[in-house]
Write a protein that holds these residues in place. Sequence first.
Motif, mmCIF file in Angstrom:
data_model
loop_
_atom_site.group_PDB
_atom_site.id
_atom_site.type_symbol
_atom_site.label_atom_id
_atom_site.label_comp_id
_atom_site.label_asym_id
_atom_site.label_seq_id
_atom_site.Cartn_x
_atom_site.Cartn_y
_atom_site.Cartn_z
ATOM 1 N N THR A 5 -6.124 -8.690 8.480
ATOM 2 C CA THR A 5 -5.616 -9.219 7.213
ATOM 3 C C THR A 5 -4.845 -8.166 6.430
ATOM 4 O O THR A 5 -4.099 -8.498 5.528
ATOM 5 C CB THR A 5 -6.773 -9.737 6.330
ATOM 6 O OG1 THR A 5 -7.684 -8.662 6.080
ATOM 7 C CG2 THR A 5 -7.506 -10.865 7.010
ATOM 8 N N THR A 6 -5.016 -6.880 6.779
ATOM 9 C CA THR A 6 -4.330 -5.838 6.038
ATOM 10 C C THR A 6 -2.971 -5.488 6.631
ATOM 11 O O THR A 6 -2.219 -4.733 6.035
ATOM 12 C CB THR A 6 -5.186 -4.563 5.982
ATOM 13 O OG1 THR A 6 -5.440 -4.109 7.317
ATOM 14 C CG2 THR A 6 -6.508 -4.820 5.283
ATOM 15 N N VAL A 7 -2.653 -5.968 7.813
ATOM 16 C CA VAL A 7 -1.349 -5.682 8.409
ATOM 17 C C VAL A 7 -0.291 -6.460 7.640
ATOM 18 O O VAL A 7 -0.341 -7.689 7.579
ATOM 19 C CB VAL A 7 -1.318 -6.077 9.899
ATOM 20 C CG1 VAL A 7 0.080 -5.855 10.480
ATOM 21 C CG2 VAL A 7 -2.353 -5.291 10.680
ATOM 22 N N PRO A 8 0.662 -5.772 7.031
ATOM 23 C CA PRO A 8 1.671 -6.501 6.255
ATOM 24 C C PRO A 8 2.542 -7.364 7.156
ATOM 25 O O PRO A 8 2.673 -7.109 8.351
ATOM 26 C CB PRO A 8 2.486 -5.380 5.590
ATOM 27 C CG PRO A 8 2.228 -4.169 6.414
ATOM 28 C CD PRO A 8 0.876 -4.323 7.008
ATOM 29 N N HIS A 212 -1.789 14.652 5.889
ATOM 30 C CA HIS A 212 -2.506 13.386 5.737
ATOM 31 C C HIS A 212 -3.708 13.259 6.680
ATOM 32 O O HIS A 212 -4.440 12.259 6.594
ATOM 33 C CB HIS A 212 -1.547 12.213 5.991
ATOM 34 C CG HIS A 212 -0.527 12.008 4.912
ATOM 35 N ND1 HIS A 212 -0.830 11.411 3.708
ATOM 36 C CD2 HIS A 212 0.789 12.343 4.854
ATOM 37 C CE1 HIS A 212 0.265 11.367 2.957
ATOM 38 N NE2 HIS A 212 1.261 11.924 3.621
ATOM 39 N N GLY A 213 -3.894 14.211 7.581
ATOM 40 C CA GLY A 213 -4.986 14.118 8.541
ATOM 41 C C GLY A 213 -4.778 13.022 9.564
ATOM 42 O O GLY A 213 -5.739 12.363 9.987
ATOM 43 N N ARG A 222 4.246 4.859 9.912
ATOM 44 C CA ARG A 222 4.164 4.650 8.462
ATOM 45 C C ARG A 222 5.560 4.699 7.832
ATOM 46 O O ARG A 222 5.875 3.919 6.919
ATOM 47 C CB ARG A 222 3.254 5.722 7.851
ATOM 48 C CG ARG A 222 3.031 5.547 6.363
ATOM 49 C CD ARG A 222 2.169 4.342 6.054
ATOM 50 N NE ARG A 222 2.476 3.807 4.738
ATOM 51 C CZ ARG A 222 1.870 2.747 4.197
ATOM 52 N NH1 ARG A 222 0.922 2.108 4.877
ATOM 53 N NH2 ARG A 222 2.204 2.307 3.026
ATOM 54 N N TRP A 223 6.413 5.595 8.333
ATOM 55 C CA TRP A 223 7.809 5.676 7.871
ATOM 56 C C TRP A 223 8.531 4.351 8.097
ATOM 57 O O TRP A 223 9.240 3.861 7.214
ATOM 58 C CB TRP A 223 8.482 6.829 8.606
ATOM 59 C CG TRP A 223 9.946 7.002 8.418
ATOM 60 C CD1 TRP A 223 10.586 7.569 7.347
ATOM 61 C CD2 TRP A 223 10.978 6.645 9.352
ATOM 62 N NE1 TRP A 223 11.957 7.587 7.564
ATOM 63 C CE2 TRP A 223 12.223 7.024 8.786
ATOM 64 C CE3 TRP A 223 10.970 6.058 10.617
ATOM 65 C CZ2 TRP A 223 13.438 6.822 9.436
ATOM 66 C CZ3 TRP A 223 12.174 5.851 11.275
ATOM 67 C CH2 TRP A 223 13.391 6.228 10.680
ATOM 68 N N LEU A 248 -2.424 2.174 7.764
ATOM 69 C CA LEU A 248 -2.399 1.495 6.473
ATOM 70 C C LEU A 248 -3.187 2.227 5.397
ATOM 71 O O LEU A 248 -3.155 1.844 4.236
ATOM 72 C CB LEU A 248 -2.930 0.068 6.633
ATOM 73 C CG LEU A 248 -2.222 -0.755 7.710
ATOM 74 C CD1 LEU A 248 -2.951 -2.059 7.948
ATOM 75 C CD2 LEU A 248 -0.776 -1.000 7.334
ATOM 76 N N GLY A 249 -3.871 3.309 5.789
ATOM 77 C CA GLY A 249 -4.745 3.998 4.846
ATOM 78 C C GLY A 249 -4.128 5.200 4.169
ATOM 79 O O GLY A 249 -4.821 5.950 3.470
#
Length: 279
Positions: A5-8, A212-213, A222-223, A248-249
């Motif tokens: 549900t968190t995947v845009p 960011h680890g 993320r880019w 996503l974090g």
Amino acid sequence: MTSTTTVPAVALRGGTSIPQLGFGVFQVPDGETAQAVSLALDAGYRSIDTAAVYGNEAGVGAGIAASGLPRDEVFVTSKLWIDALSREAVRPAFEQSLERLGLDRLDLYLIHWPAPGLGRYVEAWDELVALRDAGLVREIGVSNFQPAHLDAIIAATGVTPAVNQVELHPAFAQRALRERHRELGIVTEAWSPLGQGTVLGDPVLGAIADAHGVTPAQVVLRWHLQAGTVAIPKSVTPARIAANLDVLGFELSAEQVEAIDGLDRADGRIGPDPDAFNG
């Protein structure tokens, strides 16, 4: 496990939406594809990208079937190969893809390459429009099309592709093409979003990853997300399949995005030139 549900998702022209992170199966042998797709769906992916020329549509279909997920929860893309770029060949090629996948419709169907030297991509696009109008595919688009190719099919049919899937990664950022997509309302989708690994050793990415680890691959994905691009990373390694979705974090700062943008270079293309490639 990452929550699906968190995947845009990114809205497409016809009202459908595509998950912004999908799972690509380019160069995955058909015999290994079902397991890879199953792993991806278990990890939380809900978009699978294949193509007729990959030779693994049957494996994709088997992996989807084995997942037990409802059909409407998995966004499935396939592509028309150059050998079917003619008015009479599109429908049979599409139906063969459906048969291999074991599906009665696709969510997205793309012309894989324009192959401009053949002079057939406009008539092929007209046939994709017919497939969409017949309800056999929810959205239609293209892959590896340049602005002139986009202009030609839009002028001929009045129908704008929902998606253009192109080579796109930090070393080959395709800024001018992406701007044309924005003007036309076309979603940009990146194949080889990690540059087939060629960019991952760059110290710029390494420093951002350390901050960011996370891994350099996660930084690049993320880019893509922050740029609004749909990305379809490929892996058959369970840990990497999961890691590629786990982006996503954290969020890149404007300065970090600018630093990654700076990796773009004139000789960054890995794949063929769409203006010259004819199959």
